[in-house]
Motif scaffolding. Structure first.
Motif, short mmCIF file in Angstrom:
data_model
loop_
_atom_site.label_atom_id
_atom_site.label_comp_id
_atom_site.label_asym_id
_atom_site.label_seq_id
_atom_site.Cartn_x
_atom_site.Cartn_y
_atom_site.Cartn_z
N PHE A 1 0.88 -1.17 0.05
CA PHE A 1 -0.07 -0.15 0.14
C PHE A 1 0.79 1.15 0.09
O PHE A 1 0.37 2.40 -0.58
CB PHE A 1 -0.89 -0.08 1.37
CG PHE A 1 -2.01 -0.98 1.31
CD1 PHE A 1 -3.12 -0.94 0.48
CD2 PHE A 1 -1.76 -2.16 2.01
CE1 PHE A 1 -3.98 -2.14 0.72
CE2 PHE A 1 -2.57 -3.32 2.11
CZ PHE A 1 -3.53 -3.13 1.45
N SER A 2 2.17 1.15 0.43
CA SER A 2 2.81 2.37 0.62
C SER A 2 4.38 2.13 0.79
O SER A 2 4.78 1.10 1.12
CB SER A 2 2.55 3.16 2.01
OG SER A 2 2.99 2.36 3.14
N ALA A 3 5.06 3.10 0.45
CA ALA A 3 6.51 2.89 0.32
C ALA A 3 7.17 4.38 0.37
O ALA A 3 6.65 5.42 0.27
CB ALA A 3 7.07 2.14 -1.01
N MET A 4 8.26 4.19 1.35
CA MET A 4 8.91 5.59 1.79
C MET A 4 10.43 5.27 1.25
O MET A 4 11.01 4.18 1.83
CB MET A 4 8.91 6.00 3.20
CG MET A 4 7.58 6.21 3.59
SD MET A 4 7.64 6.73 5.38
CE MET A 4 5.75 6.50 5.77
N PHE A 5 11.03 6.35 0.63
CA PHE A 5 12.66 6.16 0.11
C PHE A 5 13.19 7.46 0.71
O PHE A 5 12.71 8.42 0.67
CB PHE A 5 12.63 6.17 -1.57
CG PHE A 5 13.98 6.12 -1.99
CD1 PHE A 5 14.73 5.07 -1.77
CD2 PHE A 5 14.44 7.45 -2.47
CE1 PHE A 5 16.19 4.97 -2.23
CE2 PHE A 5 15.74 7.34 -3.07
CZ PHE A 5 16.46 6.17 -2.84
N GLY A 6 14.54 7.12 1.19
CA GLY A 6 15.12 8.20 1.86
C GLY A 6 14.89 8.37 3.06
O GLY A 6 15.30 7.32 3.91
N PHE A 7 14.35 9.36 3.73
CA PHE A 7 14.34 9.77 5.31
C PHE A 7 13.56 8.58 5.91
O PHE A 7 13.95 7.84 6.83
CB PHE A 7 13.76 10.91 5.67
CG PHE A 7 13.45 11.18 7.21
CD1 PHE A 7 14.78 11.40 7.94
CD2 PHE A 7 12.23 10.89 7.66
CE1 PHE A 7 14.65 11.77 9.17
CE2 PHE A 7 12.11 11.02 9.25
CZ PHE A 7 13.04 11.42 9.76
N GLY A 8 12.16 8.21 5.40
CA GLY A 8 11.49 6.77 5.82
C GLY A 8 12.36 5.49 5.77
O GLY A 8 12.24 4.90 6.80
N GLY A 9 12.92 5.28 4.79
CA GLY A 9 13.60 4.00 4.69
C GLY A 9 14.97 4.09 5.76
O GLY A 9 15.31 3.12 6.21
N GLN A 10 15.68 4.98 5.77
CA GLN A 10 16.90 5.23 6.59
C GLN A 10 16.28 4.88 8.04
O GLN A 10 17.10 4.32 8.83
CB GLN A 10 17.57 6.63 6.40
CG GLN A 10 18.11 6.71 5.04
CD GLN A 10 18.50 8.13 4.64
OE1 GLN A 10 18.84 8.85 5.49
NE2 GLN A 10 18.86 8.35 3.30
N SER A 11 15.38 5.72 8.54
CA SER A 11 15.01 5.76 9.88
C SER A 11 14.47 4.24 10.27
O SER A 11 15.04 3.73 11.56
CB SER A 11 13.82 6.73 10.23
OG SER A 11 12.68 6.47 9.34
N LEU A 12 13.79 3.58 9.46
CA LEU A 12 13.42 2.20 9.53
C LEU A 12 14.66 1.38 9.64
O LEU A 12 14.74 0.54 10.54
CB LEU A 12 12.39 1.79 8.51
CG LEU A 12 11.91 0.18 8.80
CD1 LEU A 12 11.16 0.05 10.18
CD2 LEU A 12 11.01 -0.06 7.56
N ALA A 13 15.59 1.75 8.98
CA ALA A 13 16.78 0.78 8.79
C ALA A 13 17.61 0.81 10.39
O ALA A 13 18.06 -0.08 10.89
CB ALA A 13 17.68 1.11 7.70
N ARG A 14 17.52 2.05 10.64
CA ARG A 14 18.17 2.19 12.08
C ARG A 14 17.55 1.60 13.18
O ARG A 14 17.97 0.87 14.07
CB ARG A 14 18.32 3.72 12.31
CG ARG A 14 19.58 4.26 11.41
CD ARG A 14 19.71 5.69 12.12
NE ARG A 14 21.13 6.12 11.28
CZ ARG A 14 21.24 7.14 10.30
NH1 ARG A 14 20.03 7.48 9.86
NH2 ARG A 14 22.22 7.26 9.86
#
Length: 552
Positions: free
Chosen positions: A322-335
């Protein structure tokens, strides 16, 4: 030839023209009369249906509390009016009748008086109707007690009520249930047993339960089980569990239809019992993170068609979501994923603060297919078989931008949550045939924080010069150079307005797809598929806000 002869010859021409005009008028009037007759006939049929539905099926006397009531049962509702004796002055007080719609009733039972330890039998006391009551976005269980000591009278009402309730075809009778015992605070099993199972039992809904043991377990079960036995699927867990089951349902539909390339709409609807930390999908179709509300939507058969996206890279499907985030959203989830030992709230706040402290843009090429208003309106009435392929619209319709982006989000649903009551993408809907593209360009840390803070307030998160939003049917994100990201990167401050971090080749980019970390090394193509899946729930405008984030 004289003038008089010319006039005589012109007369028949004029008469033929008049005749043609008359014929056209007659045709138009005939069409109008037919349309009027058709509309009148439709109105009459609707009135007949309403009259039939409002015809009294049963009428009887029951006690509600300590007062006797005149109770009427039609095909759509049950009404009760207190029986009041006439006053000595012959003044008649007309009380307001009580009403419950049968569409809100999910069970009916015969009430009996039983002694301690008695398992069956007992004196008949009347019937009990179990229904739902709305309080905002919440659905609450309620019970209407109709007392009558006559066994024959009670059984007649019970049988008629049962027959009317079986007429709601969208209500499930047999469900496949998946429970993720590891989600959030590991309360999924407890939530199901305490809040959901009793409602399913009351509504005579049978269940086949699978408690998942690992990531991908639900997907493997869905590929092999006989889905034609069930009326629906239920997921008890967080957004990760929901994403896995939605992905599994579409893949299974493709497998059954022998259509490996084109997405196929699943036959079975999915019910979502929230048991995660944010429950974005559940909030988007329920408005609240409440297991009772979610369970009542399932037993009452409230169905909502929802758009989905496919995410692919280099021609290979990554997943549906349903949704995807690239950049800030992906980096914060990875951390956050590297701090699983923390509680979910602490982990989320740590990741946000850490990523903000090292805020850096991604250098990429962003291409998208904008949705025209006419196409958007058409998509609301379009079934899945007519789902347009964005690639077939031609390369000319793609819009391409290139530059530094702090965050790029693609969302086919509003993504409501307690942290963002109006949603991360408030400009889109559940089934409008498009996704919201939110691209945040490079800016200072303070301005970016202002943008983030406004998600928890009423509005204004997009009223910045560095933020652009579009309604799209497809998006392609192509890194201009292989830019990577690593938790072990240098602590040195880098000017976020000028330079991206360029890593070695082969480094994967972190993506946040429905709350799940997915690492992809190459370009990503996102396509919107209108009304691809059916969920138990309904369209809501705003989520219940119960959480405030103090980390920024």
């Amino acid at each position: 030839m004289s003038d008089s002869e010319e006039e005589l010859q012109d007369e028949p021409r004029e008469s033929t023209k008049k005749k043609k005009k008359k014929k056209k008028k007659e045709k138009r009037s005939g069409k109008k009369k037919k349309e009027e007759k058709g509309a009148q006939q439709q109105v009459e049929e609707e009135e007949e249906e309403e009259e039939q539905s409002e015809c009294v099926v049963l009428r009887g006397i029951f006690k509600l509390g300590k007062k006797s009531h005149d109770v009427l049962l039609t095909r759509t509702r049950l009404t009760w009016t207190p029986i009041t004796p006439e006053t000595p002055t012959a003044e008649v007080c007309v009380p307001q009748p009580g009403v419950v719609l049968l569409q809100d009733v999910f069970a009916v039972k015969v009430k009996r008086r039983r002694s301690a330890g008695q398992q069956s039998g007992g004196a008949v006391l009347g019937v009990a109707l179990f229904c739902c009551r709305r309080r905002g976005s919440r659905l609450e269980e309620d019970t209407l007690h109709l007392h009558n000591a006559s066994a024959e009278h009670t059984n007649t009402w019970y049988n008629n009520l049962r027959e009317l309730l079986t007429g709601f075809s969208s209500r499930p009778r047999y469900l496949k249930v998946f429970i993720n015992p590891s989600s959030h605070k590991k309360e999924a099993v407890h939530i199901y047993r305490e809040h959901v199972a009793p409602l399913f039992k009351m509504a005579d809904v049978r269940t086949d339960i699978t408690v998942t043991e690992r990531k991908g377990h639900a997907l493997s079960v869905m590929k092999e089980c006989k889905l034609d036995e069930y009326d629906g699927v239920v997921c008890v867990g967080g957004d990760g569990s929901v994403a896995e089951l939605c992905h599994a349902l579409v893949l299974r539909a493709q497998l059954d239809a022998d259509s490996p390339e084109k997405p196929v709409k699943p036959v079975l609807p999915l019910g979502i019992i929230p048991a995660g930390s944010t429950d974005v999908v559940s909030c988007s179709v329920h408005g609240v993170r409440d297991p009772v509300t979610a369970a009542l939507h399932v037993v009452l058969g409230h169905l909502q068609q929802v758009d989905m996206c496919s995410f692919s890279s280099l021609g290979q499907l990554v997943r549906f979501g349903f949704s995807a985030m690239f950049g800030f959203g992906g980096q914060s989830l990875a951390r956050a994923e590297k701090k699983r030992w923390m509680s979910s709230s602490r982990r989320r706040e740590y990741a946000l603060v850490k990523t903000l402290a090292r805020l850096r843009p991604e250098d990429c090429q962003l291409s998208f297919l904008p949705v025209k208003k006419s196409n958007r309106n058409l998509s609301e009435h379009q079934n899945q078989d007519q789902d347009p392929d964005p690639e077939s619209e031609g390369e000319e319709s793609w819009t391409t931008n290139q530059g530094l982006y702090l965050s790029i989000s693609i969302m086919s649903i509003p993504c409501l949550s307690p942290h963002a009551p109006q949603g991360l993408a408030p400009n889109t809907r559940l089934a409008n045939g498009s996704a919201a593209l939110i691209a945040v360009g490079n800016t200072s840390r303070s301005e970016f924080i202002k943008h983030l803070k406004r998600y928890s307030s009423s509005s204004g998160q997009f009223s910045f010069p560095f933020v652009e939003t579009h309604a799209v049917s497809a998006v392609r994100i192509r890194p201009r150079s292989l830019i990577g990201w690593s938790e072990e990167e240098s602590e040195e401050e880098v000017d976020s307005k000028t330079s991206p971090i360029i890593q070695s080749e082969g480094t994967a980019f972190p993506w946040n797809i429905d709350g799940e970390l997915v690492e992809i090394s190459n370009e990503v193509l996102v396509r919107v598929h209108p009304r691809l899946i059916t969920l138990y729930g309904e369209e809501v405008d705003e989520a219940e806000s119960t959480v405030t984030c103090s980390c920024i």
